[in-house]
Design a protein around this motif. Structure first.
Motif, PDB file in Angstrom:
ATOM      1  N   CYS A  62       7.438   1.158  -7.537  1.00 55.27           N
ATOM      2  CA  CYS A  62       6.706   0.819  -6.296  1.00 55.27           C
ATOM      3  C   CYS A  62       7.064  -0.548  -5.744  1.00 55.27           C
ATOM      4  CB  CYS A  62       5.211   0.920  -6.531  1.00 55.27           C
ATOM      5  SG  CYS A  62       4.619  -0.296  -7.711  1.00 55.27           S
ATOM      6  N   GLY A  63       7.980  -1.282  -6.416  1.00 52.41           N
ATOM      7  CA  GLY A  63       8.405  -2.577  -5.884  1.00 52.41           C
ATOM      8  C   GLY A  63       7.221  -3.502  -5.667  1.00 52.41           C
ATOM      9  N   ASN A  64       7.110  -4.068  -4.469  1.00 54.53           N
ATOM     10  CA  ASN A  64       6.030  -5.030  -4.184  1.00 54.53           C
ATOM     11  C   ASN A  64       4.733  -4.339  -3.746  1.00 54.53           C
ATOM     12  OD1 ASN A  64       6.564  -4.197  -1.610  1.00 54.53           O
ATOM     13  ND2 ASN A  64       7.327  -6.161  -0.868  1.00 54.53           N
ATOM     14  N   ALA A  65       4.679  -3.014  -3.856  1.00 56.81           N
ATOM     15  CA  ALA A  65       3.476  -2.196  -3.579  1.00 56.81           C
ATOM     16  C   ALA A  65       3.106  -2.126  -2.098  1.00 56.81           C
ATOM     17  CB  ALA A  65       2.274  -2.674  -4.408  1.00 56.81           C
ATOM     18  N   ARG A  66       4.000  -2.542  -1.228  1.00 59.47           N
ATOM     19  CA  ARG A  66       3.689  -2.511   0.214  1.00 59.47           C
ATOM     20  C   ARG A  66       3.412  -1.085   0.695  1.00 59.47           C
ATOM     21  NH1 ARG A  66       5.946  -6.660   3.437  1.00 59.47           N
ATOM     22  NH2 ARG A  66       5.688  -5.313   5.234  1.00 59.47           N
ATOM     23  N   PHE A  67       4.225  -0.120   0.228  1.00 59.75           N
ATOM     24  CA  PHE A  67       4.020   1.267   0.640  1.00 59.75           C
ATOM     25  C   PHE A  67       2.604   1.710   0.252  1.00 59.75           C
ATOM     26  CE2 PHE A  67       3.859   5.774  -0.364  1.00 59.75           C
ATOM     27  CZ  PHE A  67       4.291   6.328   0.837  1.00 59.75           C
ATOM     28  N   LEU A  68       2.246   1.479  -1.018  1.00 58.69           N
ATOM     29  CA  LEU A  68       0.941   1.948  -1.509  1.00 58.69           C
ATOM     30  C   LEU A  68      -0.218   1.259  -0.798  1.00 58.69           C
ATOM     31  CD1 LEU A  68       1.741   2.086  -5.328  1.00 58.69           C
ATOM     32  CD2 LEU A  68       1.418   4.032  -3.789  1.00 58.69           C
ATOM     33  N   ILE A  69      -0.078  -0.043  -0.575  1.00 60.30           N
ATOM     34  CA  ILE A  69      -1.174  -0.789   0.067  1.00 60.30           C
ATOM     35  C   ILE A  69      -1.357  -0.289   1.504  1.00 60.30           C
ATOM     36  CG2 ILE A  69      -1.936  -3.077   0.836  1.00 60.30           C
ATOM     37  CD1 ILE A  69      -0.443  -4.226  -1.660  1.00 60.30           C
ATOM     38  N   THR A  70      -0.251  -0.054   2.208  1.00 62.95           N
ATOM     39  CA  THR A  70      -0.356   0.461   3.586  1.00 62.95           C
ATOM     40  C   THR A  70      -1.027   1.831   3.582  1.00 62.95           C
ATOM     41  OG1 THR A  70       1.646  -0.741   4.146  1.00 62.95           O
ATOM     42  CG2 THR A  70       0.967   0.960   5.694  1.00 62.95           C
ATOM     43  N   VAL A  71      -0.625   2.693   2.635  1.00 54.67           N
ATOM     44  CA  VAL A  71      -1.235   4.038   2.547  1.00 54.67           C
ATOM     45  C   VAL A  71      -2.736   3.913   2.260  1.00 54.67           C
ATOM     46  CG1 VAL A  71      -1.290   6.174   1.207  1.00 54.67           C
ATOM     47  CG2 VAL A  71       0.902   5.194   1.871  1.00 54.67           C
ATOM     48  N   GLU A  72      -3.071   3.048   1.309  1.00 54.89           N
ATOM     49  CA  GLU A  72      -4.499   2.868   0.973  1.00 54.89           C
ATOM     50  C   GLU A  72      -5.297   2.411   2.199  1.00 54.89           C
ATOM     51  OE1 GLU A  72      -5.493  -0.128  -2.101  1.00 54.89           O
ATOM     52  OE2 GLU A  72      -7.331  -0.430  -0.937  1.00 54.89           O
ATOM     53  N   ASN A  95       0.582  -9.245  -3.632  1.00 49.77           N
ATOM     54  CA  ASN A  95       0.244  -8.486  -2.412  1.00 49.77           C
ATOM     55  C   ASN A  95      -1.116  -7.809  -2.524  1.00 49.77           C
ATOM     56  OD1 ASN A  95       2.410  -9.090  -0.817  1.00 49.77           O
ATOM     57  ND2 ASN A  95       3.653  -7.384  -1.539  1.00 49.77           N
ATOM     58  N   ILE A  96      -1.394  -7.232  -3.704  1.00 47.53           N
ATOM     59  CA  ILE A  96      -2.682  -6.537  -3.895  1.00 47.53           C
ATOM     60  C   ILE A  96      -3.836  -7.526  -3.696  1.00 47.53           C
ATOM     61  CG2 ILE A  96      -4.148  -5.501  -5.684  1.00 47.53           C
ATOM     62  CD1 ILE A  96      -1.556  -4.063  -6.683  1.00 47.53           C
ATOM     63  N   ARG A  97      -3.682  -8.716  -4.257  1.00 46.89           N
ATOM     64  CA  ARG A  97      -4.755  -9.703  -4.129  1.00 46.89           C
ATOM     65  C   ARG A  97      -4.861 -10.224  -2.689  1.00 46.89           C
ATOM     66  NH1 ARG A  97      -3.440  -8.939  -8.908  1.00 46.89           N
ATOM     67  NH2 ARG A  97      -4.875  -9.157 -10.658  1.00 46.89           N
ATOM     68  N   LEU A  98      -3.705 -10.516  -2.080  1.00 52.27           N
ATOM     69  CA  LEU A  98      -3.732 -11.035  -0.696  1.00 52.27           C
ATOM     70  C   LEU A  98      -4.370 -10.028   0.257  1.00 52.27           C
ATOM     71  CD1 LEU A  98      -0.249 -12.773  -0.253  1.00 52.27           C
ATOM     72  CD2 LEU A  98      -2.488 -13.855  -0.464  1.00 52.27           C
ATOM     73  N   ARG A  99      -4.068  -8.738   0.047  1.00 54.67           N
ATOM     74  CA  ARG A  99      -4.577  -7.705   0.958  1.00 54.67           C
ATOM     75  C   ARG A  99      -5.922  -7.130   0.486  1.00 54.67           C
ATOM     76  NH1 ARG A  99      -0.557  -4.761   3.738  1.00 54.67           N
ATOM     77  NH2 ARG A  99      -2.325  -3.792   4.770  1.00 54.67           N
ATOM     78  N   LYS A 100      -6.461  -7.669  -0.603  1.00 53.97           N
ATOM     79  CA  LYS A 100      -7.728  -7.190  -1.193  1.00 53.97           C
ATOM     80  C   LYS A 100      -7.699  -5.660  -1.347  1.00 53.97           C
ATOM     81  CE  LYS A 100     -10.777 -10.937   0.378  1.00 53.97           C
ATOM     82  NZ  LYS A 100      -9.789 -11.918   0.741  1.00 53.97           N
ATOM     83  N   ALA A 101      -6.604  -5.184  -1.924  1.00 55.99           N
ATOM     84  CA  ALA A 101      -6.406  -3.737  -2.055  1.00 55.99           C
ATOM     85  C   ALA A 101      -6.894  -3.236  -3.414  1.00 55.99           C
ATOM     86  CB  ALA A 101      -4.925  -3.411  -1.886  1.00 55.99           C
ATOM     87  N   LYS A 102      -7.163  -1.916  -3.461  1.00 55.80           N
ATOM     88  CA  LYS A 102      -7.595  -1.299  -4.721  1.00 55.80           C
ATOM     89  C   LYS A 102      -6.418  -0.638  -5.441  1.00 55.80           C
ATOM     90  CE  LYS A 102     -12.169  -0.186  -2.978  1.00 55.80           C
ATOM     91  NZ  LYS A 102     -12.593   0.785  -1.970  1.00 55.80           N
ATOM     92  N   THR A 103      -5.253  -0.682  -4.813  1.00 62.59           N
ATOM     93  CA  THR A 103      -4.036  -0.102  -5.404  1.00 62.59           C
ATOM     94  C   THR A 103      -3.845  -0.605  -6.837  1.00 62.59           C
ATOM     95  OG1 THR A 103      -2.942   0.088  -3.269  1.00 62.59           O
ATOM     96  CG2 THR A 103      -1.507  -0.138  -5.179  1.00 62.59           C
ATOM     97  N   ILE A 104      -3.476   0.342  -7.719  1.00 60.65           N
ATOM     98  CA  ILE A 104      -3.216  -0.036  -9.122  1.00 60.65           C
ATOM     99  C   ILE A 104      -1.717   0.074  -9.368  1.00 60.65           C
ATOM    100  CG2 ILE A 104      -3.566   0.661 -11.527  1.00 60.65           C
ATOM    101  CD1 ILE A 104      -6.307   1.773 -10.596  1.00 60.65           C
ATOM    102  N   VAL A 105      -1.133  -0.973  -9.930  1.00 58.43           N
ATOM    103  CA  VAL A 105       0.288  -0.910 -10.301  1.00 58.43           C
ATOM    104  C   VAL A 105       0.398  -1.116 -11.808  1.00 58.43           C
ATOM    105  CG1 VAL A 105       2.573  -1.944 -10.042  1.00 58.43           C
ATOM    106  CG2 VAL A 105       1.098  -1.694  -8.035  1.00 58.43           C
ATOM    107  N   HIS A 106       1.038  -0.144 -12.459  1.00 58.91           N
ATOM    108  CA  HIS A 106       1.281  -0.247 -13.904  1.00 58.91           C
ATOM    109  C   HIS A 106       2.658  -0.848 -14.130  1.00 58.91           C
ATOM    110  CE1 HIS A 106      -2.223   2.226 -14.719  1.00 58.91           C
ATOM    111  NE2 HIS A 106      -1.802   3.072 -13.803  1.00 58.91           N
ATOM    112  N   TYR A 107       2.716  -1.835 -14.993  1.00 58.16           N
ATOM    113  CA  TYR A 107       4.005  -2.434 -15.370  1.00 58.16           C
ATOM    114  C   TYR A 107       4.602  -1.546 -16.450  1.00 58.16           C
ATOM    115  CZ  TYR A 107       7.268  -5.989 -17.060  1.00 58.16           C
ATOM    116  OH  TYR A 107       8.402  -6.674 -17.445  1.00 58.16           O
TER     117      TYR A 107
END
Ligand SMILES: C[S@@+](CC[C@H](N)C(=O)[O-])C[C@H]1O[C@@H](n2cnc3c(N)ncnc32)[C@H](O)[C@@H]1O
Length: 180
Positions: A62-72, A95-107
């Motif tokens: 998911c890279g920097n999670a931009r796709f997921l955060i936008t979808v969320e 990005n998740i913190r800046l956008r206050k997103a609920k997206t979960i990214v597993h390392y």
């Protein structure tokens, strides 16, 4: 004082070198560099696919999670990503913190993940890994799931739709949409 300063600089240099070597090793293993999907392409995907708040959307690598955060943010769906590069994972957390997103990214390596909870899967990887990704999705996805591949197709599958990212340029990158 100057010795202490020199030691701190040496320590930081070694730390930085270790991080760079680790990122290179991960890159050699996965063979997939971190290149983000342009915002314009994310919007094209969202125009083509109806994603509901009850959906669970995965991004494999998911890279920097931009796709997921936008979808969320645009659909309210549950969004989950897997990322193996430490730098891209770090950016995803920022990005998740800046956008206050609920997206979960597993390392984590997504080949070692259970993808069965997903009913929408997005990936932007590279040609050489697509056969392996396709086989994993065949084993784990529920019937009725949607798979979106940006740039590189799963050649063994028949796409329901192929979208040109620049409609006036037949050689532009494509988005492949599959229904399982
Ligand atoms: C081309 S980038 C796409 C990033 C993001 N999906 C996007 O579209 O903006 C591919 C990412 O997949 C990650 N990746 C490749 N193989 C992986 C694996 N097996 N497990 C987890 N992440 C992986 C890479 O580290 C890289 O960040």
């Amino acid at each position: 004082m100057s010795l202490l300063f020199a030691l701190i600089v040496l320590f930081l240099t070694i730390l930085f070198a270790i991080l760079v070597i680790y990122i290179l090793i991960v890159l050699l293993k996965t063979k997939v560099p971190f290149v983000r999907t342009p915002e314009r392409v994310i919007n094209q995907v969202l125009q083509e696919i109806t994603i509901k708040p009850t959906d669970t959307v995965y991004d494999l690598g998911c890279g920097n999670a931009r796709f997921l955060i936008t979808v969320e943010k645009k659909t309210g769906a549950r969004t989950i990503g897997y990322e193996i590069s430490p730098w891209a994972y770090f950016l995803s957390q920022v990005n998740i913190r800046l956008r206050k997103a609920k997206t979960i990214v597993h390392y984590k390596n997504f080949y070692k993940a259970d993808l069965s909870p997903a009913n929408v899967v997005f990936c932007f990887l590279i040609n050489s890994v697509m056969p392996k990704v396709g086989k994993q999705l065949e084993r784990q996805l529920q019937p009725g799931s949607t798979v979106i591949c940006f740039g590189f197709a799963i050649k063994a599958w028949q796409p329901a739709k192929i979208i040109l990212t620049k409609p006036d340029n037949p050689r532009s990158s494509k988005i492949y949409i599959y229904q399982r």
